[in-house]
Write a protein that holds these residues in place. Sequence first.
Motif, PDB file in Angstrom:
ATOM      1  N   TYR A 161      32.277  74.423   8.643  1.00 46.26           N
ATOM      2  CA  TYR A 161      31.450  75.526   8.146  1.00 46.26           C
ATOM      3  C   TYR A 161      30.743  75.101   6.863  1.00 46.26           C
TER       4      TYR A 161
ATOM      5  N   GLY B  69      29.786  87.004  10.826  1.00 45.20           N
ATOM      6  CA  GLY B  69      29.364  86.513   9.522  1.00 45.20           C
ATOM      7  C   GLY B  69      27.882  86.791   9.377  1.00 45.20           C
TER       8      GLY B  69
ATOM      9  N   VAL C 215      39.073  79.097   8.816  1.00 44.78           N
ATOM     10  CA  VAL C 215      37.857  78.576   8.193  1.00 44.78           C
ATOM     11  C   VAL C 215      37.853  77.071   8.454  1.00 44.78           C
TER      12      VAL C 215
ATOM     13  N   PHE D 103      31.812  85.294  14.975  1.00 45.90           N
ATOM     14  CA  PHE D 103      32.923  84.362  14.795  1.00 45.90           C
ATOM     15  C   PHE D 103      33.881  84.560  15.956  1.00 45.90           C
TER      16      PHE D 103
ATOM     17  N   SER E 175      44.171  86.829  10.775  1.00 46.38           N
ATOM     18  CA  SER E 175      43.596  85.820   9.893  1.00 46.38           C
ATOM     19  C   SER E 175      42.411  85.192  10.606  1.00 46.38           C
ATOM     20  N   LEU E 176      41.516  84.670   9.831  1.00 41.98           N
ATOM     21  CA  LEU E 176      40.309  84.050  10.357  1.00 41.98           C
ATOM     22  C   LEU E 176      40.307  82.597   9.924  1.00 41.98           C
TER      23      LEU E 176
ATOM     24  N   LYS F 144      36.474  73.160   8.496  1.00 38.78           N
ATOM     25  CA  LYS F 144      35.789  72.276   7.555  1.00 38.78           C
ATOM     26  C   LYS F 144      34.321  72.082   7.926  1.00 38.78           C
TER      27      LYS F 144
ATOM     28  N   LEU G  15      32.303  80.365   1.124  1.00 38.92           N
ATOM     29  CA  LEU G  15      32.952  79.246   1.803  1.00 38.92           C
ATOM     30  C   LEU G  15      32.860  78.016   0.922  1.00 38.92           C
ATOM     31  N   LYS G  16      33.953  77.266   0.843  1.00 41.91           N
ATOM     32  CA  LYS G  16      33.984  76.047   0.008  1.00 41.91           C
ATOM     33  C   LYS G  16      34.553  74.915   0.807  1.00 41.91           C
TER      34      LYS G  16
ATOM     35  N   VAL H  47      32.237  86.680   0.986  1.00 39.41           N
ATOM     36  CA  VAL H  47      33.089  85.498   0.813  1.00 39.41           C
ATOM     37  C   VAL H  47      32.206  84.311   0.439  1.00 39.41           C
TER      38      VAL H  47
ATOM     39  N   VAL I 197      31.215  89.012   5.507  1.00 34.40           N
ATOM     40  CA  VAL I 197      32.013  89.126   6.724  1.00 34.40           C
ATOM     41  C   VAL I 197      32.076  90.598   7.126  1.00 34.40           C
TER      42      VAL I 197
END
Length: 93
Positions: A64, A20, A60, A29, A57-58, A62, A92-93, A90, A71
């Motif tokens: 972060y 990242g 994500v 990561f 898949s990566l 919480k 992140l949310k 990306v 990425v």
Amino acid sequence: MAIPFTPNVQITAVTARVTGIVSFIPIPFNLPNSNGCVNSGMQCPLSPNVSQTYTASLPVLKSYPAIPVVVQWELLDQNNQKMVCIKFPVQLK
């Protein structure tokens, strides 16, 4: 994530590496499975000039922070040489 590619030589091992990039600072990561020859839609050895599709898949977490990240996903061969390198933004949310 699905990354199609066609190797031009025989590949005996594939390692995935994800970084990242936040404000130009690379942060590695940890992938649950960095072995691109196992549970990735591919089986090594990979033959030259035969299309392949790497899937993964990566997670994500919480923990972060909610920030924009670039990425960088790389696939390295048995000699640690880059076969594939993609970058994508990306949020992140």
